[in-house]
Design a protein around this motif. Structure first.
Motif, PDB file in Angstrom:
ATOM      1  N   LEU A 151      -7.516  -7.308  13.354  1.00 11.49           N
ATOM      2  CA  LEU A 151      -7.010  -8.094  12.224  1.00 11.49           C
ATOM      3  C   LEU A 151      -6.255  -7.196  11.241  1.00 11.49           C
ATOM      4  N   LEU A 152      -6.804  -5.999  11.007  1.00  9.75           N
ATOM      5  CA  LEU A 152      -6.188  -5.081  10.047  1.00  9.75           C
ATOM      6  C   LEU A 152      -4.911  -4.471  10.611  1.00  9.75           C
ATOM      7  N   VAL A 196      -3.536 -12.639  14.328  1.00  7.68           N
ATOM      8  CA  VAL A 196      -3.471 -13.369  13.060  1.00  7.68           C
ATOM      9  C   VAL A 196      -4.811 -14.081  12.870  1.00  7.68           C
ATOM     10  N   THR A 206      -6.677 -16.843  12.254  1.00  9.41           N
ATOM     11  CA  THR A 206      -6.618 -18.302  12.119  1.00  9.41           C
ATOM     12  C   THR A 206      -8.005 -18.883  11.881  1.00  9.41           C
ATOM     13  N   ALA A 242      -8.705 -19.965   8.140  1.00  8.16           N
ATOM     14  CA  ALA A 242      -8.101 -21.227   7.696  1.00  8.16           C
ATOM     15  C   ALA A 242      -8.940 -22.405   8.185  1.00  8.16           C
ATOM     16  N   GLY A 258     -12.098 -22.473   6.100  1.00  6.98           N
ATOM     17  CA  GLY A 258     -11.774 -22.908   4.742  1.00  6.98           C
ATOM     18  C   GLY A 258     -11.616 -24.416   4.656  1.00  6.98           C
ATOM     19  N   GLN A 259     -10.893 -24.983   5.622  1.00  7.49           N
ATOM     20  CA  GLN A 259     -10.698 -26.436   5.647  1.00  7.49           C
ATOM     21  C   GLN A 259     -12.022 -27.170   5.783  1.00  7.49           C
ATOM     22  N   ARG A 279     -16.719 -24.465  -2.126  1.00  7.19           N
ATOM     23  CA  ARG A 279     -15.488 -23.801  -2.539  1.00  7.19           C
ATOM     24  C   ARG A 279     -15.433 -22.406  -1.932  1.00  7.19           C
ATOM     25  N   VAL A 280     -14.365 -22.104  -1.188  1.00  2.75           N
ATOM     26  CA  VAL A 280     -14.200 -20.752  -0.658  1.00  2.75           C
ATOM     27  C   VAL A 280     -13.592 -19.890  -1.748  1.00  2.75           C
ATOM     28  N   ARG A 281     -14.311 -18.858  -2.130  1.00  7.60           N
ATOM     29  CA  ARG A 281     -13.866 -18.038  -3.237  1.00  7.60           C
ATOM     30  C   ARG A 281     -13.060 -16.838  -2.780  1.00  7.60           C
ATOM     31  N   GLN A 282     -13.385 -16.298  -1.635  1.00 15.36           N
ATOM     32  CA  GLN A 282     -12.653 -15.131  -1.150  1.00 15.36           C
ATOM     33  C   GLN A 282     -12.755 -15.041   0.364  1.00 15.36           C
ATOM     34  N   ILE A 283     -11.690 -14.537   0.970  1.00 13.59           N
ATOM     35  CA  ILE A 283     -11.704 -14.223   2.395  1.00 13.59           C
ATOM     36  C   ILE A 283     -11.463 -12.729   2.515  1.00 13.59           C
ATOM     37  N   THR A 284     -12.304 -12.040   3.263  1.00 14.39           N
ATOM     38  CA  THR A 284     -12.174 -10.597   3.404  1.00 14.39           C
ATOM     39  C   THR A 284     -12.128 -10.237   4.881  1.00 14.39           C
ATOM     40  N   SER A 285     -11.133  -9.454   5.270  1.00 11.09           N
ATOM     41  CA  SER A 285     -11.096  -8.936   6.630  1.00 11.09           C
ATOM     42  C   SER A 285     -11.374  -7.447   6.579  1.00 11.09           C
TER      43      SER A 285
END
Lengths: 418, 418
Positions: free
Chosen positions: A16-17, A22, A24, A27, A30-31, A39-45
């Motif tokens: 991913l980095l 990508v 996916t 997303a 999150g949906q 509520r999604v507050r942050q996405i971290t990879s």
């Protein structure tokens, strides 16, 4: 009303980095989390390095009520997530019999010998609730630790999606007792987001405080999602549905479905209801319209075939376009595209046909017909309809936009159900 | 050798957290940063809320030498990034004349009146170095603050990509004086990742310590990327290229390009070199092969057209498949698909044709021919070649995999250049 729970997503993997893959998964998660009221507050990879994964877990638990983690559950030595979580929650790996039987069943089904590394996948942290993987060998894990829920799932998208849908989302709904949420999806085509918003501004402004409208635009198509949150009154969904007639009054001609299906699937239903078969005659879209129509499972019941005619000789021979029309108006003209649609109807033996001709670019434009000049047509037993428009945002987008436009022309031109 | 600089990526926007938009920007940035020798340590997606953006900036600067930020630079009130950065770096907004001229030029080009909100886009933080936006109205910003570089770019992918390529990547290379890195891409089709790895294990093991091989697989296609890092010796690229003959010896038949282009573009070159035209006859791929071929700019010079024949009557009428063959062997058979390719050659007037017939699913399988049974063929003036194989991973993947397989059969079957 209770506080909305915060969720965070951590996706693990060097790929991913490095940008080799990508993300996916985030997303999708999150949906789905939004739909059940989190509520999604942050996405971290983060990478596959243990120290960096632990830092991400520590940071996420500070902010979130639930942390969803994907990746790193495979059988190879790069896959560290299970061991890291075992240590992070100060527990130990124990054999989980149901998971072992699941893994064994998968190898039996494919008639392959099970290796020791696969057997190891059935060892799970003692403190977790195992989550069955219906699509693969790596079970998921559900932890509750000092007030935070941690869910670890595989990074393979179809394994993660099935696990989310079947187990994780229902369990999260129950755990957080989130208020009931209902969604209505209204699919539109043919009008841009801002124009659509203008047409329904009064309707949107009059929505009750527990209902919100989201605009989700893609090429030539805007998805409207009405979300209603429980306000203590009964019949939430029915009250939302009662708002639809006023919406239809304003933008009815643009609505192609009142559920979450793509345009090509809605068209499949319209054709099936009418018992009509279809074919395409394509120049600038190069087969993309046929591809869209045939991407729907079961489309062989109404889609019979297509002629892709880049070359004028193929337009003449296979689609019976007249040499006079081509000489007089050129390949990119309403006259030619009408004959293409009519020729496809006759030569392919279909009830309705749609046709495209245009200059997708980047080359081939003229002062008279610049790149992005597109002609489309529809023909059935009673009428032929054509349109010409201009649009230039690069070859691939021109192709996709033209495809949406011609499918929408078809939708609007079909005869009523007998 | 110097320490590898750490990079972090922060993408801003509620639409990313809600899953309305898949974050493809990060993968692009990750790839490009890797190519110039920076390591991406973390990717973080945050909402449009100021407090949460500031927390993400604080956390990233702790870990990274450079922080790339995308999103939140538009002209609307949701777009907070510029104001947040101005405050974060304790500076103030001042009018940047060159940026104002750029914005004015864009509105002049589209012949539209410029609004005050657009004029505001030319006001930039006094302490930043502005980055020109060749594709839109929002300039980027380069900050250096207490040893960390922060770069803010628009979230619109084509604006960000152009800015990265033209300005940000060269500036980062110069700033960090990263060691020279060279990449060679070798594109292969027809052999899976693990089999490929087996075939070249000895070659890979013998690579010098400053060279690394990455496997980047997609459907039916594996991209190999050899990365060499400066080791103080001259002629790095030449030394890498000197390793290729030994690689070709092992997997030459699977290599379709020694640069980073897709299979359909490599095929376009092969056809152009040979002065040959092409057409397709497609059943199960439903136009996807034609779509792939025509996705290449300039493909109209060799691609003439296709017949998509879901229906047997179209196979008979448009492709001259014999009713006997269909009755005896069925539509999904090597016999039928050979006749489809030969019929396409003749009826479309092309030099070479490729054909597909199969059961893409989910329905339509039989015990004899289960879902995923695929037949493909190639025909030119001298020979017809066909293959049958089985593969079932869902309708869309079956279609894509069949497309790669038939394009690869074409590549392997074309006559040598005269």
């Amino acid at each position: 009303m209770q506080q909305v729970p915060n969720a965070e997503i951590i996706t693990i993997g060097d790929e991913l980095l490095y940008g080799q893959v990508v993300d996916t998964n985030s997303a999708f998660m999150g949906q789905e989390l939004g739909k059940i009221g989190l509520r999604v507050r942050q996405i971290t990879s983060v990478s596959d390095r243990a120290a960096e994964i632990v830092l991400a877990l520590d940071a996420a638990r500070e902010r979130a009520d639930v942390v969803l983690i994907t990746g790193g559950l495979g059988p190879t030595k790069d896959d560290l997530t299970k061991n890291i979580l075992t240590e992070y929650f100060r527990t130990e790996l124990v054999l989980n019999e149901p998971s072992l039987r699941d893994v064994e069943a998968i190898f039996a089904r494919f008639n392959r010998p099970m290796l020791e590394v696969n057997r190891q996948q059935a060892y799970l942290p003692a403190s977790c609730t195992p989550i069955r993987n219906a699509m693969g060998t790596a079970p998921g894990m559900w932890f509750e630790d000092r007030g935070t829920v941690f869910v670890s799932m595989p990074g393979v998208p179809f394994e993660m999606k099935r696990m989310m849908t079947d187990i994780v989302l229902p369990k999260l709904k129950e755990h957080f007792q989130t208020p009931a949420i209902e969604h209505l999806v209204i699919q539109t085509a043919g009008l841009g987001e801002s124009f659509l918003a203008e047409q329904i501004a009064d309707w949107e402004d009059a929505l009750p405080p527990n209902m919100k409208l989201a605009y989700l635009p893609s090429l030539g198509n805007v998805r409207l999602r009405l979300t209603g949150t429980d306000d203590g009154q009964p019949n939430l969904r029915a009250r939302m549905e009662a708002l639809l007639p006023a919406l239809r009054e304003r933008i009815g001609a643009y609505i192609f479905a009142e559920e979450d299906i793509p345009l090509e699937e809605a068209i499949g239903r319209l054709l099936t209801e009418r018992g009509l078969t279809i074919g395409t005659a394509e120049s600038c879209t190069g087969g993309f319209v046929a591809h869209k129509l045939t991407s729907v499972a079961g489309s062989s019941r109404y889609f019979l075939g297509s002629v892709i005619a880049y070359d004028n000789q193929i337009k003449i021979k296979q689609l019976s376009v007249s040499t006079e029309t081509l000489a007089l108006h050129g390949a990119v003209s309403e006259e030619t595209v009408r004959e293409m649609a009519e020729g496809a109807r006759k030569n392919l033996g279909v009830d309705v046909a749609i046709a495209t001709s245009g200059i997708a670019g980047p080359d081939g434009g003229t002062p008279d017909k610049p790149v992005g000049t597109i002609c489309i047509a529809y023909a059935d037993a009673h009428q032929t309809v054509s349109r010409r428009f201009s649009f230039n945002r690069g070859r691939q987008i021109n192709i996709e936009y033209t495809t949406t436009a011609v499918l929408n022309l078809l939708r609007l031109s079909l005869p009523p159900v007998q």
